[in-house]
Design a protein around this motif. Structure first.
Motif, PDB file in Angstrom:
ATOM      1  N   THR A 196      -5.235   6.871   5.249  1.00  0.00           N
ATOM      2  CA  THR A 196      -4.620   7.021   3.933  1.00  0.00           C
ATOM      3  C   THR A 196      -3.709   8.242   4.028  1.00  0.00           C
ATOM      4  O   THR A 196      -3.529   8.818   5.102  1.00  0.00           O
ATOM      5  CB  THR A 196      -5.687   7.243   2.838  1.00  0.00           C
TER       6      THR A 196
ATOM      7  N   ALA B 259       2.673   6.048   2.060  1.00  0.00           N
ATOM      8  CA  ALA B 259       1.729   5.043   1.559  1.00  0.00           C
ATOM      9  C   ALA B 259       2.070   3.628   2.014  1.00  0.00           C
ATOM     10  O   ALA B 259       1.270   2.725   1.837  1.00  0.00           O
ATOM     11  CB  ALA B 259       1.685   5.102   0.030  1.00  0.00           C
TER      12      ALA B 259
ATOM     13  N   ARG C 168      -4.328  11.322   9.131  1.00  0.00           N
ATOM     14  CA  ARG C 168      -3.741  10.739   7.921  1.00  0.00           C
ATOM     15  C   ARG C 168      -2.411  10.098   8.282  1.00  0.00           C
ATOM     16  O   ARG C 168      -1.833  10.367   9.335  1.00  0.00           O
ATOM     17  CB  ARG C 168      -3.542  11.772   6.820  1.00  0.00           C
TER      18      ARG C 168
END
Length: 130
Positions: free
Chosen positions: A14, A110, A106
């Motif tokens: 994410t 998105a 990460r």
């Protein structure tokens, strides 16, 4: 003195740094360590022209260290895949024994799907001086 640990589970990334399961070692002595990681990263894009990136960082006893493992990718077509081994090294001086070092990862945006695979992801801590 040297210790290593392999990732033990797939991590779907994410935009928030998350622990890579299994990529945790204990620095058993005080002293200076060379800490290396390799993250087996895959991007699966949803549309062309949307930049994707991976960032991996070292965290020791809850404190993020400087230096980031990075990979950026700009797909040219829809549903393009990229898989790569992303490496980084850190020199860390442990003031005391028993500190815990781990890798977090990460994705930078998105869009798309990004993952760290357990297959070839590893952290190695080697003590180089006391």
């Amino acid at each position: 003195w040297k210790t290593l640990a392999r990732a033990s589970a797939l991590l779907l990334l994410t935009t928030t740094f998350t622990d890579v399961t299994g990529m945790t070692v204990t620095l058993v002595n005080a002293g200076t360590y060379l800490i290396r990681c390799v993250c087996d990263v895959q991007f699966d894009t949803l549309s062309a022209g949307n930049s994707m990136s991976f960032e991996g960082r070292l965290v020791v006893n809850g404190v993020a260290q400087t230096g980031i493992a990075t990979l950026s990718f700009l797909p040219q077509v829809n549903t393009e895949l990229l898989r790569a081994s992303v490496a980084q090294e850190w020199v860390y001086t442990a003031a005391s024994a028993g500190l815990v070092a781990k890798i977090q990862g990460r994705k930078g945006t998105a869009v798309g799907v990004a993952a760290v695979f357990a297959d070839n992801s590893i952290i190695v801590a080697q003590q180089v001086s006391t």
